[in-house]
Design a protein around this motif. Sequence first.
Motif, PDB file in Angstrom:
ATOM      1  N   ASN A  49      25.080   3.533  36.751  1.00  0.00           N
ATOM      2  CA  ASN A  49      25.356   3.622  38.204  1.00  0.00           C
ATOM      3  C   ASN A  49      24.224   2.743  38.892  1.00  0.00           C
ATOM      4  OD1 ASN A  49      23.165   5.353  38.092  1.00  0.00           O
ATOM      5  ND2 ASN A  49      24.290   6.875  39.196  1.00  0.00           N
ATOM      6  N   ARG A  50      23.343   2.061  38.087  1.00  0.00           N
ATOM      7  CA  ARG A  50      22.399   1.217  38.413  1.00  0.00           C
ATOM      8  C   ARG A  50      21.132   1.928  39.275  1.00  0.00           C
ATOM      9  NH1 ARG A  50      23.933  -4.000  41.651  1.00  0.00           N
ATOM     10  NH2 ARG A  50      21.559  -4.458  40.568  1.00  0.00           N
ATOM     11  N   LEU A  51      21.012   2.966  38.576  1.00  0.00           N
ATOM     12  CA  LEU A  51      19.512   3.549  38.955  1.00  0.00           C
ATOM     13  C   LEU A  51      18.544   3.036  38.012  1.00  0.00           C
ATOM     14  CD1 LEU A  51      20.341   7.416  38.910  1.00  0.00           C
ATOM     15  CD2 LEU A  51      19.735   6.059  40.724  1.00  0.00           C
ATOM     16  N   GLU A  65      31.325  -7.285  36.539  1.00  0.00           N
ATOM     17  CA  GLU A  65      30.131  -7.022  36.186  1.00  0.00           C
ATOM     18  C   GLU A  65      29.640  -5.816  37.217  1.00  0.00           C
ATOM     19  OE1 GLU A  65      26.442  -9.828  35.579  1.00  0.00           O
ATOM     20  OE2 GLU A  65      28.230 -10.924  35.106  1.00  0.00           O
ATOM     21  N   ILE A  66      28.883  -4.856  36.783  1.00  0.00           N
ATOM     22  CA  ILE A  66      28.534  -3.754  37.753  1.00  0.00           C
ATOM     23  C   ILE A  66      27.368  -4.398  38.774  1.00  0.00           C
ATOM     24  CG2 ILE A  66      29.132  -1.746  36.413  1.00  0.00           C
ATOM     25  CD1 ILE A  66      26.272  -1.343  36.023  1.00  0.00           C
ATOM     26  N   ALA A  67      26.493  -5.518  38.305  1.00  0.00           N
ATOM     27  CA  ALA A  67      25.516  -6.001  39.172  1.00  0.00           C
ATOM     28  C   ALA A  67      26.125  -6.578  40.447  1.00  0.00           C
ATOM     29  CB  ALA A  67      24.806  -7.172  38.489  1.00  0.00           C
ATOM     30  N   GLU A  73      29.288   1.718  47.081  1.00  0.00           N
ATOM     31  CA  GLU A  73      30.523   1.791  46.482  1.00  0.00           C
ATOM     32  C   GLU A  73      30.498   2.265  45.080  1.00  0.00           C
ATOM     33  OE1 GLU A  73      33.141  -1.381  47.424  1.00  0.00           O
ATOM     34  OE2 GLU A  73      32.756  -0.875  49.416  1.00  0.00           O
ATOM     35  N   LEU A  74      29.412   1.601  44.246  1.00  0.00           N
ATOM     36  CA  LEU A  74      29.455   1.826  42.883  1.00  0.00           C
ATOM     37  C   LEU A  74      29.088   3.451  42.442  1.00  0.00           C
ATOM     38  CD1 LEU A  74      29.457   0.522  39.824  1.00  0.00           C
ATOM     39  CD2 LEU A  74      27.032   0.464  40.144  1.00  0.00           C
ATOM     40  N   ARG A  75      27.930   3.974  43.441  1.00  0.00           N
ATOM     41  CA  ARG A  75      27.424   5.415  43.409  1.00  0.00           C
ATOM     42  C   ARG A  75      28.520   6.033  43.721  1.00  0.00           C
ATOM     43  NH1 ARG A  75      21.329   3.833  44.245  1.00  0.00           N
ATOM     44  NH2 ARG A  75      21.267   2.769  42.343  1.00  0.00           N
ATOM     45  N   TRP A  76      29.397   5.771  44.782  1.00  0.00           N
ATOM     46  CA  TRP A  76      30.469   6.798  45.135  1.00  0.00           C
ATOM     47  C   TRP A  76      31.427   6.790  44.219  1.00  0.00           C
ATOM     48  CZ3 TRP A  76      31.092   4.387  50.823  1.00  0.00           C
ATOM     49  CH2 TRP A  76      30.136   4.977  51.347  1.00  0.00           C
ATOM     50  N   ASP A  77      31.601   5.724  43.397  1.00  0.00           N
ATOM     51  CA  ASP A  77      32.892   5.835  42.478  1.00  0.00           C
ATOM     52  C   ASP A  77      32.237   6.489  41.201  1.00  0.00           C
ATOM     53  OD1 ASP A  77      35.391   5.077  42.363  1.00  0.00           O
ATOM     54  OD2 ASP A  77      35.054   3.169  41.193  1.00  0.00           O
ATOM     55  N   GLN A 156      35.832   7.583  39.475  1.00  0.00           N
ATOM     56  CA  GLN A 156      36.638   7.303  38.357  1.00  0.00           C
ATOM     57  C   GLN A 156      35.770   7.794  36.851  1.00  0.00           C
ATOM     58  OE1 GLN A 156      39.592   6.025  38.077  1.00  0.00           O
ATOM     59  NE2 GLN A 156      39.636   6.535  40.169  1.00  0.00           N
ATOM     60  N   VAL A 157      34.507   7.900  37.116  1.00  0.00           N
ATOM     61  CA  VAL A 157      33.595   8.133  36.100  1.00  0.00           C
ATOM     62  C   VAL A 157      32.550   9.177  36.582  1.00  0.00           C
ATOM     63  CG1 VAL A 157      31.833   7.414  34.615  1.00  0.00           C
ATOM     64  CG2 VAL A 157      33.709   5.790  35.360  1.00  0.00           C
TER      65      VAL A 157
END
Length: 228
Positions: A49-51, A65-67, A73-77, A156-157
Amino acid sequence: MIKFSDVSKQYADGTKALTSLDLQIEDGEFFVLIGPSGCGKTTTLKMMNRLIDPSSGVISMDEKEIASYDIHELRWDIGYVLQQIALFPHMTIEENIAIVPELKKWDKKKVQSRVDELLEMVGLDPLVYKNRKPDELSGGQQQRVGVARALAADPQVILMDEPFSALDPISREKLQDDVVELQQRIKKTIVFVTHDMQEALKIGDRICIMKEGRVVQVGTPHDILHNP
Ligand code: ADP
Ligand code: ADP
């Protein structure tokens, strides 16, 4: 699917936490990362989650790519459950669970019914618990709220970093059973960090054994037991 391709991480002080990690985590899988303290489990988890960002290599989710995701949005997902219980002490259980749905500006009714549903899912009666403060719950109950909060916005995860290690053995076993059952019901991907092989064998669909920043073996509990 989450995919790590040739991912390495060196921290600013020079510590090499991960070397050329390749991993593939399937949708709906209960994936366990295991290994001794310092082997790179938390670093691997936090990259999803890109911490933490990798020093080199590529991490992708659903082929993207998660970057390149919007980080919020990534962290909500991707829900995240920590080892240390991390509920806000001044907020009620309901308020703690509702943080992300409120950030997403769901309407009040939808948030309330979601909170009730989530508390039921993790085995806590909403009528009894939702207006309490965290310190009025046991450690195990607080971790259940942590799981509910991670699920709040229907990610999702779900990433879990030794979520049960601070609990007494009985609460811990019960939570392991309940999380496995919950995962089978909601069919989300769970990535779970532990250093306890018994826990890994009990809950994992697949187990990834790490050592000194590298993957040693990936397999089902059966594979791990029969081909050590
Ligand atoms: P684990 O979760 O398996 O205990 P970590 O991923 O936390 O392992 O750490 C892997 C290695 O990286 C360890 O040697 C740890 O001390 C080091 N490390 C972790 N975070 C940092 C950091 N922010 N700065 C420097 N070194 C770190
Ligand atoms: P864990 O319980 O997963 O082993 P740690 O106690 O290793 O976690 O790490 C707790 C926090 O400290 C993490 O955010 C990690 O990134 C950071 N950290 C760990 N090792 C170091 C280090 N050598 N230097 C700086 N930060 C570190």
